[in-house]
Design an enzyme around this catalytic site. Structure first.
Site, PDB file in Angstrom:
ATOM      1  N   PRO A   1       0.305  -1.241   0.602  1.00 46.30           N
ATOM      2  CG  PRO A   1      -0.340  -1.043   2.367  1.00 46.30           C
ATOM      3  CD  PRO A   1       0.758  -2.228   1.008  1.00 46.30           C
ATOM      4  CG  ASN A   2      -0.382   4.181   1.113  1.00 42.60           C
ATOM      5  OD1 ASN A   2      -1.013   5.176   0.190  1.00 42.60           O
ATOM      6  ND2 ASN A   2      -0.504   3.756   2.422  1.00 42.60           N
TER       7      ASN A   2
ATOM      8  NE  ARG B   1       3.672   6.787   2.823  1.00 40.36           N
ATOM      9  CZ  ARG B   1       3.992   5.856   3.014  1.00 40.36           C
ATOM     10  NH1 ARG B   1       5.064   4.975   2.250  1.00 40.36           N
ATOM     11  NH2 ARG B   1       4.219   5.259   4.030  1.00 40.36           N
TER      12      ARG B   1
ATOM     13  CE1 TYR C   1       8.670   5.057   3.111  1.00 43.26           C
ATOM     14  CE2 TYR C   1       7.819   7.073   3.224  1.00 43.26           C
ATOM     15  CZ  TYR C   1       7.886   5.916   3.482  1.00 43.26           C
ATOM     16  OH  TYR C   1       6.791   5.078   4.657  1.00 43.26           O
TER      17      TYR C   1
ATOM     18  CG  ASN D   1       8.070  -2.020   0.477  1.00 41.29           C
ATOM     19  OD1 ASN D   1       7.626  -2.151   1.274  1.00 41.29           O
ATOM     20  ND2 ASN D   1       8.904  -0.978   0.419  1.00 41.29           N
TER      21      ASN D   1
ATOM     22  CB  ALA E   1       1.414   0.180   6.460  1.00 44.11           C
TER      23      ALA E   1
ATOM     24  CD  GLU F   1      10.293  -7.314   5.504  1.00 45.47           C
ATOM     25  OE1 GLU F   1       9.494  -7.418   5.966  1.00 45.47           O
ATOM     26  OE2 GLU F   1      11.406  -6.993   6.259  1.00 45.47           O
TER      27      GLU F   1
ATOM     28  CG  HIS G   1      10.867  -2.287   4.716  1.00 44.82           C
ATOM     29  ND1 HIS G   1       9.520  -2.377   4.376  1.00 44.82           N
ATOM     30  CD2 HIS G   1      11.001  -3.397   5.345  1.00 44.82           C
ATOM     31  CE1 HIS G   1       9.186  -3.429   4.969  1.00 44.82           C
ATOM     32  NE2 HIS G   1       9.699  -4.310   5.185  1.00 44.82           N
TER      33      HIS G   1
ATOM     34  NE  ARG H   1       9.657   5.847   8.505  1.00 41.11           N
ATOM     35  CZ  ARG H   1       8.161   5.693   7.713  1.00 41.11           C
ATOM     36  NH1 ARG H   1       8.737   4.671   7.532  1.00 41.11           N
ATOM     37  NH2 ARG H   1       7.419   5.924   7.910  1.00 41.11           N
TER      38      ARG H   1
END
Length: 148
Positions: A9-10, A17, A22, A74, A77, A98, A100, A107
């Site tokens: 998502p996103n 964003r 990012y 990825n 969220a 994975e 990111h 974070r």
């Protein structure tokens, strides 16, 4: 070698964003980067992005039946919330890595837990787009020999 690259998502909102986290590069820029990286590594890729948890799970399951050699994911969220995606990755038992864009462990505290990493051989976080290249290279080096 044939890899499925999944973005959650996103990710389609890259460049808009939270650019301080990012960056300003767009999802289209990411797609171009991924195709160039795959070409350099001599592998075939299929890209998939969805904001829907169910669609991501369906695509992970399809990877098994479509005979992909591995998955780069990825989950965005869903990394921190989706046991269902973890279970899907475990069910198909394909080599997975994975990725990111940001360093999730630097974070918010809730981002420090990665359910999906529990089904992945490796994780790359905080390398931006380059993390995807690293993930593809890892899968190519560790699972690409003698594959289709």
């Amino acid at each position: 070698m044939k890899l499925l690259i999944i973005n959650g998502p996103n990710m389609n909102m890259l460049g808009i964003r939270e650019p301080d986290i990012y960056g300003r590069k767009t999802y289209r820029d990411l797609e171009q980067f991924l195709h160039k990286s795959a070409e350099e590594l001599g592998i075939e890729i299929e890209l998939f992005q969805s904001n829907s948890e169910g669609a991501l799970i369906d695509k992970i399951q399809e990877a098994y039946f479509q005979r992909f050699d591995g998955i780069v994911i990825n989950p965005a969220a869903y990394t921190h919330t989706s046991i269902a995606i973890l279970d899907a990755l475990k069910a198909v038992a394909l080599p997975a890595v994975e990725v990111h864009l940001s360093q999730i462990n630097e974070r918010e505290a809730f981002r420090h837990i990665s359910y999906t990493a529990m089904a992945c051989e490796k994780s790359y976080a905080g390398f931006g787009f380059e993390g995807y290249h690293m993930a593809m290279q890892y899968l190519h080096e560790h699972h690409g020999s003698g594959q289709s």
